[in-house]
Design a protein around this motif. Structure first.
Motif, mmCIF file in Angstrom:
data_model
loop_
_atom_site.group_PDB
_atom_site.id
_atom_site.type_symbol
_atom_site.label_atom_id
_atom_site.label_comp_id
_atom_site.label_asym_id
_atom_site.label_seq_id
_atom_site.Cartn_x
_atom_site.Cartn_y
_atom_site.Cartn_z
ATOM 1 N N LEU A 195 57.278 31.344 36.042
ATOM 2 C CA LEU A 195 55.989 30.656 36.051
ATOM 3 C C LEU A 195 55.751 29.804 34.815
ATOM 4 O O LEU A 195 54.951 28.898 34.818
ATOM 5 C CB LEU A 195 54.849 31.680 36.178
ATOM 6 C CG LEU A 195 54.906 32.538 37.428
ATOM 7 C CD1 LEU A 195 53.875 33.637 37.361
ATOM 8 C CD2 LEU A 195 54.674 31.683 38.665
ATOM 9 N N ASP A 280 48.251 32.487 31.426
ATOM 10 C CA ASP A 280 47.620 32.528 32.740
ATOM 11 C C ASP A 280 47.035 33.911 32.998
ATOM 12 O O ASP A 280 47.376 34.871 32.310
ATOM 13 C CB ASP A 280 48.574 32.064 33.849
ATOM 14 C CG ASP A 280 49.747 32.967 34.039
ATOM 15 O OD1 ASP A 280 49.632 34.161 33.741
ATOM 16 O OD2 ASP A 280 50.798 32.496 34.508
ATOM 17 N N ARG A 282 45.176 36.817 35.991
ATOM 18 C CA ARG A 282 45.015 37.279 37.379
ATOM 19 C C ARG A 282 43.577 37.748 37.570
ATOM 20 O O ARG A 282 43.072 38.493 36.734
ATOM 21 C CB ARG A 282 45.943 38.487 37.617
ATOM 22 C CG ARG A 282 47.343 38.094 37.853
ATOM 23 C CD ARG A 282 48.364 38.973 37.163
ATOM 24 N NE ARG A 282 49.657 38.296 37.219
ATOM 25 C CZ ARG A 282 50.002 37.297 36.430
ATOM 26 N NH1 ARG A 282 49.183 36.860 35.484
ATOM 27 N NH2 ARG A 282 51.171 36.702 36.578
ATOM 28 N N SER A 303 46.800 28.543 34.301
ATOM 29 C CA SER A 303 46.665 28.797 35.740
ATOM 30 C C SER A 303 46.004 30.137 36.004
ATOM 31 O O SER A 303 46.045 31.055 35.172
ATOM 32 C CB SER A 303 48.020 28.695 36.443
ATOM 33 O OG SER A 303 48.865 29.671 35.968
ATOM 34 N N HIS A 305 45.663 33.187 38.864
ATOM 35 C CA HIS A 305 46.224 33.793 40.070
ATOM 36 C C HIS A 305 45.099 34.541 40.780
ATOM 37 O O HIS A 305 44.483 35.423 40.185
ATOM 38 C CB HIS A 305 47.317 34.806 39.728
ATOM 39 C CG HIS A 305 48.446 34.229 38.940
ATOM 40 N ND1 HIS A 305 49.707 34.751 38.936
ATOM 41 C CD2 HIS A 305 48.512 33.145 38.124
ATOM 42 C CE1 HIS A 305 50.480 34.036 38.151
ATOM 43 N NE2 HIS A 305 49.773 33.064 37.637
ATOM 44 N N TYR A 306 44.855 34.163 42.015
ATOM 45 C CA TYR A 306 43.788 34.808 42.780
ATOM 46 C C TYR A 306 44.394 35.592 43.940
ATOM 47 O O TYR A 306 45.238 35.063 44.677
ATOM 48 C CB TYR A 306 42.858 33.760 43.393
ATOM 49 C CG TYR A 306 41.996 32.985 42.408
ATOM 50 C CD1 TYR A 306 40.913 33.584 41.781
ATOM 51 C CD2 TYR A 306 42.253 31.635 42.159
ATOM 52 C CE1 TYR A 306 40.100 32.850 40.908
ATOM 53 C CE2 TYR A 306 41.437 30.901 41.300
ATOM 54 C CZ TYR A 306 40.372 31.518 40.671
ATOM 55 O OH TYR A 306 39.565 30.801 39.821
ATOM 56 N N LEU A 343 47.586 29.927 41.687
ATOM 57 C CA LEU A 343 48.560 30.661 42.502
ATOM 58 C C LEU A 343 47.760 31.624 43.369
ATOM 59 O O LEU A 343 46.944 32.390 42.850
ATOM 60 C CB LEU A 343 49.549 31.431 41.607
ATOM 61 C CG LEU A 343 50.442 32.465 42.282
ATOM 62 C CD1 LEU A 343 51.369 31.824 43.322
ATOM 63 C CD2 LEU A 343 51.309 33.203 41.268
ATOM 64 N N ALA A 344 47.969 31.555 44.674
ATOM 65 C CA ALA A 344 47.188 32.412 45.568
ATOM 66 C C ALA A 344 48.112 33.424 46.250
ATOM 67 O O ALA A 344 49.192 33.069 46.728
ATOM 68 C CB ALA A 344 46.489 31.552 46.613
ATOM 69 N N TYR A 345 47.676 34.674 46.251
ATOM 70 C CA TYR A 345 48.449 35.734 46.898
ATOM 71 C C TYR A 345 47.899 35.989 48.294
ATOM 72 O O TYR A 345 46.684 36.123 48.473
ATOM 73 C CB TYR A 345 48.344 37.037 46.102
ATOM 74 C CG TYR A 345 48.952 36.965 44.723
ATOM 75 C CD1 TYR A 345 50.339 37.029 44.549
ATOM 76 C CD2 TYR A 345 48.154 36.826 43.592
ATOM 77 C CE1 TYR A 345 50.892 36.955 43.274
ATOM 78 C CE2 TYR A 345 48.711 36.757 42.326
ATOM 79 C CZ TYR A 345 50.081 36.821 42.182
ATOM 80 O OH TYR A 345 50.639 36.748 40.929
ATOM 81 N N HIS A 374 52.024 32.946 47.228
ATOM 82 C CA HIS A 374 52.964 34.061 47.256
ATOM 83 C C HIS A 374 52.554 34.892 48.458
ATOM 84 O O HIS A 374 51.441 35.436 48.486
ATOM 85 C CB HIS A 374 52.842 34.844 45.950
ATOM 86 C CG HIS A 374 53.892 35.894 45.776
ATOM 87 N ND1 HIS A 374 53.640 37.226 45.994
ATOM 88 C CD2 HIS A 374 55.178 35.810 45.417
ATOM 89 C CE1 HIS A 374 54.745 37.906 45.758
ATOM 90 N NE2 HIS A 374 55.706 37.073 45.416
#
Ligand code: B12
Ligand code: SF4
Length: 471
Positions: A195, A280, A282, A303, A305-306, A343-345, A374
């Motif tokens: 990343l 970044d 989360r 960034s 991450h959600y 970045l979306a999980y 992801h």
């Protein structure tokens, strides 16, 4: 005492329900848990301590044996997750093969979930439950004095014919009291992440415990109560890392933005000290607002991450995610507005999920416009509500995690939980999800516009090729 803490290799990691390409392409991160324990021992005892991260050093079992022999430890501590259990056992066997008097101690999420099963495995002498810093020091201080062991809260061991479990330790109240992870005990310059753009990277934990109750998630060992470090303490650690030559950070808190004022204070302190770092975080879409995003951006956060998980309110409810798609859209729009990456999980194969629901998730995924996604097939982990409910309702026939904890075997494969779709259908849907997101001409064009260096270009091309070749 001479103590060696080991992060075992990943040679026999149990692969969940996802293509190996997703599981293996993660990069290597420092084993923060044992680095915290090592730092505590180093600061508050006279024991000798060293750390061997077999993953970053890419060691095979022969090399591990040589390294242990050279260090000559009295005690070896290993970190254990459920999916890494086979490598933990293999490493413990090597330790006892070198000298059966070396005491083997295990810690980490797996032992917390399955203490009785784990202590009965061969070559294991002690378990440390929960957070390891205080308990492990107590244990090593008294390890030779067997009569005093039962008074140490948070350990499990065998005594004659019985198993002694002294119960869970209290969660550590003041995280600021803990020394920073002992990064200097591992080759910290070797940690890189997919990343970040090829720079040295480290992970950092600024809080422990997540107060939310998603039904697919369990962080058993750190508890549910959100406990946070102060902004000053966090930024001190960042500064220490900066002085070691580390400028890229992955904030691995489960939900970094639980406390808004703390987030703003951390950002302001980073700016006051002119730290010039990239990082970044989360977090969840319902614990962030524009003010926080502006501060994060100004302090170098690149960034966010959600975890979105699903694109239908129906499945979000099943997962007890506690967010709405509207909140997701707002958070994504604001994050994009301030030019931060997203970045979306997402997960598929959730309970009660149909093929149609999955296609709706993919539609929403594109509508939300994250930079990266992801997607994984839900693996019901032990200790989660989904797994326990499945056992109770009979949709999960046997407690296969418990069986694995008792008799770990290399042909173990955790099952998925969706009854409407087969494994191969889910795998096919997963490929469709990745390809439909990453192989859109518009998306590819945009990503190439953002490339700033040759390393970045090569990384993106490699990632792209792995999506194209997903089988
Ligand atoms: C960062 C992280 C990673 C990183 C780095 C892993 C690492 N080596 O640290 C990466 C991305 C590589 C990763 C990979 C995986 N991870 Co991971 N990861 C995490 C995460 C988000 C944070 C870990 C962390 O740093 N915690 C902070 C420190 C302070 O806590 P800690 O590590 O637990 O350590 C404390 C105690 O456990 C204990 N302790 C730990 N080890 C030892 C050893 C001894 C001897 C002692 C005494 C004490 C002790 O003391 C420590 C200090 O208090 C956790 C979730 C979480 N919130 O913990 C998941 C988590 C640990 N991962 C998990 C999983 C499943 C994996 C994978 C197997 C994922 C997969 N295949 O899908 C892989 C395995 C990789 C491998 N072979 O090592 C699960 C484990 C669940 C379980 N039942 O075992 C968790 C809990 C997430 C989840 N699913 O809920 N992970
Ligand atoms: S998925 Fe994230 S928000 Fe939900 S309980 Fe787990 S760590 Fe907390």
């Amino acid at each position: 005492m001479n103590i060696l803490l080991i992060n075992p290799p990943r040679d026999n990691e149990v692969i969940g329900n996802n293509p190996i390409i997703i599981e293996k392409n993660r990069g290597v991160n420092p084993p923060l848990g044992i680095l915290y324990v090592a730092a505590y021992i180093e600061k508050y005892s006279n024991h000798d301590i060293s750390v061997l991260d077999c993953q970053v050093e890419n060691l095979n079992y022969d090399q591990i044996k040589d390294r242990i022999k050279k260090i000559h430890p009295d005690i070896v501590g290993l970190t254990a997750m459920s999916l890494t259990l086979l490598d933990v056992i293999q490493t413990a066997k090597i330790v006892k093969g070198i000298n059966k008097n070396i005491q083997v101690v295990l810690g980490g999420p797996h032992v917390h979930l399955f203490p009785e099963e784990t202590i009965c495995l061969p070559n294991i002498d002690f378990l440390v439950l929960g957070e390891g810093e205080y308990v492990f020091k107590e244990l090593v201080d008294h390890i030779k004095d067997t009569d005093s062991l039962e008074a140490i809260k948070g350990i499990v061991f065998k005594s004659e014919y019985k198993i002694v479990n002294t119960g869970l330790p209290e969660p550590i109240k003041h995280l600021d009291d803990l020394p920073f992870p002992a990064r200097h005990l591992v080759p910290y310059k070797k940690y890189r992440s997919l990343l970040t753009k090829g720079q040295i990277v480290t992970t950092i934990f600024t809080s422990r415990g997540c107060p939310f109750k998603c039904s697919f998630c369990d962080r058993p060992h750190l508890g549910k109560k959100f406990r946070a470090r102060s902004a000053l303490n966090v930024v001190e650690e960042l500064q220490q890392c900066k002085e070691m030559g580390i400028s890229d950070f992955l904030f691995y808190d489960d939900t970094f933005t639980v406390n808004k004022q703390r987030v703003l204070d951390i950002c302001n302190e980073i700016n006051n000290r002119k730290l010039d770092i990239k990082w970044d975080i989360r977090t969840r879409v319902d614990t962030i607002d524009e003010d926080m995003i502006i501060h994060l951006k100004k302090a170098g956060c690149q960034s966010i991450h959600y975890g979105i998980e699903a694109g239908t309110e129906k499945i979000l409810k099943v997962l007890n995610k506690g967010i709405t798609l509207e909140q997701a859209q707002t958070a994504f729009d604001l994050t994009r507005k301030h030019k931060m990456n997203i970045l979306a999980y997402f997960m598929i194969g959730n309970p009660d999920e149909s093929r149609k629901d999955i296609y709706t998730t993919y539609k929403i995924m594109k509508k939300l416009k994250p930079d990266f996604v992801h997607i994984t097939i839900l693996t019901p982990f032990p200790g989660t509500k989904i797994y326990n409910d499945g056992l109770q309702s009979g949709s999960i026939k046997d407690d296969y995690w418990k069986a694995f904890a008792k008799h770990p075997s290399d042909n173990f494969k955790p099952l998925h939980i969706n009854t409407a779709l087969s494994t191969s259908e889910l795998n096919q849907l997963l490929r469709i999800g990745y390809k439909s997101f990453y192989l859109r001409p518009f998306y590819i064009f945009n990503q190439f516009l953002k490339v700033r260096s040759l390393t970045e270009l090569l990384k993106k091309m490699k990632a792209g090729l792995s999506v194209v070749s997903m089988k």
